[in-house]
Design a protein around this motif. Structure first.
Motif, mmCIF file in Angstrom:
data_model
loop_
_atom_site.group_PDB
_atom_site.id
_atom_site.type_symbol
_atom_site.label_atom_id
_atom_site.label_comp_id
_atom_site.label_asym_id
_atom_site.label_seq_id
_atom_site.Cartn_x
_atom_site.Cartn_y
_atom_site.Cartn_z
ATOM 1 N N ALA A 68 62.295 86.426 31.016
ATOM 2 C CA ALA A 68 62.272 85.062 30.470
ATOM 3 C C ALA A 68 61.665 84.144 31.514
ATOM 4 N N SER A 69 61.222 82.974 31.091
ATOM 5 C CA SER A 69 60.802 81.971 32.062
ATOM 6 C C SER A 69 62.056 81.356 32.686
ATOM 7 N N GLY A 70 61.866 80.457 33.623
ATOM 8 C CA GLY A 70 63.006 79.850 34.329
ATOM 9 C C GLY A 70 63.986 79.174 33.388
ATOM 10 N N THR A 71 63.481 78.622 32.304
ATOM 11 C CA THR A 71 64.346 77.941 31.336
ATOM 12 C C THR A 71 65.431 78.885 30.810
ATOM 13 N N GLY A 72 65.069 80.146 30.615
ATOM 14 C CA GLY A 72 66.048 81.132 30.163
ATOM 15 C C GLY A 72 67.163 81.305 31.188
ATOM 16 N N ALA A 73 66.796 81.331 32.465
ATOM 17 C CA ALA A 73 67.812 81.517 33.513
ATOM 18 C C ALA A 73 68.708 80.279 33.630
ATOM 19 N N TRP A 74 68.162 79.091 33.342
ATOM 20 C CA TRP A 74 69.006 77.875 33.257
ATOM 21 C C TRP A 74 70.094 78.083 32.201
ATOM 22 N N GLU A 75 69.619 78.547 31.013
ATOM 23 C CA GLU A 75 70.547 78.706 29.894
ATOM 24 C C GLU A 75 71.599 79.770 30.228
ATOM 25 N N HIS A 95 61.905 65.384 36.748
ATOM 26 C CA HIS A 95 61.632 65.938 35.419
ATOM 27 C C HIS A 95 62.477 67.192 35.121
ATOM 28 N N PHE A 96 62.581 68.088 36.101
ATOM 29 C CA PHE A 96 63.258 69.354 35.804
ATOM 30 C C PHE A 96 64.773 69.167 35.745
ATOM 31 N N ALA A 97 65.303 68.293 36.588
ATOM 32 C CA ALA A 97 66.734 67.976 36.498
ATOM 33 C C ALA A 97 67.022 67.365 35.126
ATOM 34 N N VAL A 144 72.561 71.313 40.500
ATOM 35 C CA VAL A 144 71.569 70.630 41.348
ATOM 36 C C VAL A 144 70.258 71.409 41.320
ATOM 37 N N VAL A 145 69.141 70.672 41.252
ATOM 38 C CA VAL A 145 67.824 71.302 41.443
ATOM 39 C C VAL A 145 67.498 71.218 42.933
ATOM 40 N N HIS A 146 67.368 72.365 43.582
ATOM 41 C CA HIS A 146 67.137 72.365 45.037
ATOM 42 C C HIS A 146 65.824 71.658 45.365
ATOM 43 N N ASN A 147 64.733 72.166 44.785
ATOM 44 C CA ASN A 147 63.422 71.595 45.069
ATOM 45 C C ASN A 147 62.865 71.055 43.757
ATOM 46 N N GLU A 148 62.855 69.732 43.614
ATOM 47 C CA GLU A 148 62.409 69.112 42.358
ATOM 48 C C GLU A 148 60.889 69.212 42.309
ATOM 49 N N THR A 149 60.398 70.094 41.469
ATOM 50 C CA THR A 149 58.963 70.404 41.443
ATOM 51 C C THR A 149 58.133 69.222 40.952
ATOM 52 N N SER A 150 58.748 68.295 40.230
ATOM 53 C CA SER A 150 57.978 67.150 39.728
ATOM 54 C C SER A 150 57.774 66.074 40.795
ATOM 55 N N VAL A 175 72.694 76.088 41.436
ATOM 56 C CA VAL A 175 71.490 75.524 42.055
ATOM 57 C C VAL A 175 70.236 76.169 41.457
ATOM 58 N N ASP A 176 69.310 75.319 41.055
ATOM 59 C CA ASP A 176 67.998 75.755 40.577
ATOM 60 C C ASP A 176 67.074 75.874 41.788
ATOM 61 N N THR A 177 66.619 77.110 42.064
ATOM 62 C CA THR A 177 65.700 77.315 43.203
ATOM 63 C C THR A 177 64.330 77.775 42.701
ATOM 64 N N ILE A 178 63.988 77.347 41.481
ATOM 65 C CA ILE A 178 62.771 77.899 40.857
ATOM 66 C C ILE A 178 61.539 77.667 41.724
ATOM 67 N N SER A 179 61.439 76.504 42.385
ATOM 68 C CA SER A 179 60.254 76.305 43.239
ATOM 69 C C SER A 179 60.596 76.312 44.725
ATOM 70 N N SER A 180 61.721 76.905 45.094
ATOM 71 C CA SER A 180 62.027 77.013 46.528
ATOM 72 C C SER A 180 62.278 78.454 46.968
ATOM 73 N N SER A 200 59.971 83.819 38.560
ATOM 74 C CA SER A 200 59.032 84.736 39.226
ATOM 75 C C SER A 200 57.748 84.082 39.708
ATOM 76 N N GLN A 201 57.393 82.918 39.126
ATOM 77 C CA GLN A 201 55.992 82.474 39.204
ATOM 78 C C GLN A 201 55.667 81.534 40.357
ATOM 79 N N LYS A 202 56.555 81.452 41.346
ATOM 80 C CA LYS A 202 56.270 80.497 42.439
ATOM 81 C C LYS A 202 56.306 81.248 43.764
ATOM 82 N N GLY A 203 57.392 81.120 44.533
ATOM 83 C CA GLY A 203 57.430 81.801 45.828
ATOM 84 C C GLY A 203 57.352 83.313 45.715
HETATM 85 C C1 LIG Z 1 62.539 73.329 39.421
HETATM 86 C C2 LIG Z 1 62.199 73.918 38.099
HETATM 87 N N1 LIG Z 1 63.193 74.199 37.249
HETATM 88 C C3 LIG Z 1 62.951 74.742 36.042
HETATM 89 C C4 LIG Z 1 61.667 75.006 35.617
HETATM 90 C C5 LIG Z 1 61.451 75.591 34.254
HETATM 91 O O1 LIG Z 1 60.981 76.889 34.393
HETATM 92 P P1 LIG Z 1 60.010 77.563 33.303
HETATM 93 O O2 LIG Z 1 58.898 76.601 33.057
HETATM 94 O O3 LIG Z 1 59.589 78.839 33.986
HETATM 95 O O4 LIG Z 1 60.840 77.808 32.087
HETATM 96 C C6 LIG Z 1 60.609 74.734 36.464
HETATM 97 C C7 LIG Z 1 59.222 75.006 36.062
HETATM 98 O O5 LIG Z 1 58.277 74.702 36.730
HETATM 99 C C8 LIG Z 1 60.879 74.176 37.735
HETATM 100 O O6 LIG Z 1 59.890 73.899 38.578
#
Ligand SMILES: Cc1ncc(COP(=O)(O)O)c(C=O)c1O
Length: 405
Positions: A68-75, A95-97, A144-150, A175-180, A200-203
């Motif tokens: 799944a994309s990161g959104t799936g792991a949030w859920e 934005h992501f928070a 908490v979003v560790h690294n706010e990608t927006s 903690v969301d570490t999607i971009s850290s 998977s798609q960042k670090g």
């Molecule tokens: C910090 C953060 N959280 C969540 C997401 C959502 O992940 P995805 O777009 O892979 O579902 C992203 C996507 O860039 C993100 O950067």
């Protein structure tokens, strides 16, 4: 029909903050023929991956992998641990928070959303105050979003952990570490995070399509009581079948080949070197931004992100028009402004498969773009970055050199 990879000669510069450039080693690994996901070879692959993920997340506990994309792991993090109507504490860092909050709302959780300016991280004192106020312990989790990608702002997780501890509150910490993850120092176990969300798609330098939950014992215990409906995302069945190296559904076999290779690459480089490389490229990028006389969106230097930098364009200059021009003229994709900062900022991703000369090319593209678009700026951004790169040590050693050292 769309022709794939229809770019001018030379490599396309994919300098958005994820998905990031996929190294050739990983592309070659993805290229292997798909194998039987119920056979012995697959079991070995899974078991090696699950062991290899532990040092990456800095945990000795289970890491659950989802196709799944990161959104799936949030859920997955929410539905495995919480029940309908549970209160959760979240922070508007960007934005992501905000998206994660919307998901929590949709799932029937009751969100205390602390407003933010999209230029700052989570205030640990605010976490402590909110939890102290919650005498009946109605708040079940701090998210908490560790690294706010927006925004390119990194919240300080150890300080937030200490704030939770000082309050004596039993809330889970997610903690969301999607971009850290695998770019910036992050310690699931030492910082006593209950659920770490990653992608998977960042670090990790993979294509999009896999996401992760690293899970603490406390989160596992909470999952036994949690009543939000869950089926596909259920940790229990996945963790149970993972013990033999299998999954309760057809896994994304070829992405797992890639993940195996990504883990090998990260461990060969050494996580400390990976983090130092990202810190150094981020610092060089900020020097370039200051050299151009532009403004970094992140307000507090203690919260600068090492995986991306968001840059404000002067009033009256459309950041998306600038990005379009850079793509058209120089075949480089820069990150768009999202949500509240749309059109005002562009983002440079300096994470993943990235070295000094990738940064030089990226910054040259930005500097030329600023000139082409007549964005008022000073001319020495690239020069400042180059001086820093020259003076702060060179290319990191190859894996072979490091082994020999
Ligand atoms: C910090 C953060 N959280 C969540 C997401 C959502 O992940 P995805 O777009 O892979 O579902 C992203 C996507 O860039 C993100 O950067």
């Amino acid at each position: 029909m769309l022709r794939l990879d229809d770019h001018p000669s030379g490599r396309h510069f994919l300098q958005i903050p994820g998905p990031t450039n996929v190294p050739d080693r990983i592309l070659r690994a993805l290229d292997h023929p798909t194998i039987d996901h119920r056979g012995p070879e697959f079991s070995r692959l899974t078991l090696e991956i699950l062991e290899g993920l532990k040092p990456i997340f800095q945990t000795s506990g289970p890491v659950v992998i989802f196709p799944a994309s990161g959104t799936g792991a949030w859920e997955a993090a929410l539905v495995n641990t919480l029940s309908p109507g549970d209160r959760v504490l979240m922070f508007e860092t960007g934005h992501f928070a905000t998206l994660w909050r919307k998901m929590a709302d949709k799932l029937g959780l009751s969100v205390d959303f602390v407003p933010g300016d999209w230029r700052s991280g989570v205030d640990a004192a605010e976490v402590e105050a909110r939890l102290r106020d919650d005498k009946p312990h109605a708040i079940k989790a701090v998210l908490v979003v560790h690294n706010e990608t927006s925004t390119g702002v990194t919240s300080r997780i150890p300080a937030i952990r200490q704030a939770i501890d000082r309050s004596g509150h039993p809330a889970l910490f997610m903690v969301d570490t999607i971009s850290s993850l695998a770019s910036m120092d992050y310690r699931h176990a030492e910082w006593r995070v209950d659920v770490t969300v990653a992608g998977s798609q960042k670090g990790l330098m993979l294509p999009p399509g896999l996401s992760f939950n690293a899970v603490s014992d406390k989160a596992l215990a909470a999952s036994k009581q949690a009543r939000l409906p869950r089926s596909y995302w259920n940790w229990d069945e996945i963790i149970s079948m993972n013990r033999q190296g299998y999954f309760p559904y057809t896994p994304a076999t070829n992405l797992l080949f890639g993940l195996h290779e990504a883990i090998a690459m990260l461990l060969e480089e050494g996580l400390a070197n990976v983090f130092a490389r990202h810190d150094r490229h981020a610092e060089a990028t900020r020097r370039a931004v200051r050299g151009w006389g532009l403004e970094i969106l992140c307000r507090d230097p203690a919260e600068y992100s090492s995986s991306l930098t968001a840059i404000l364009l002067p009033e009256g200059h459309d950041a998306d028009a600038f990005r379009r021009e850079v793509l058209q003229r120089f075949d480089m994709s820069l990150g768009t402004g999202l949500g509240r900062v749309a059109g005002r900022v562009f983002r440079i991703g300096h994470l993943g498969f990235f070295n000094d000369l990738t940064l030089c090319g990226t910054l040259c593209g930005v500097e030329m773009g600023l000139a082409v678009r007549d964005v008022p700026h000073k001319k020495n951004g690239v020069g400042e970055a180059l001086s820093y790169l020259r003076e702060s040590g060179g290319q990191t050693a190859t894996a072979a050199q490091r082994r020999a050292a």
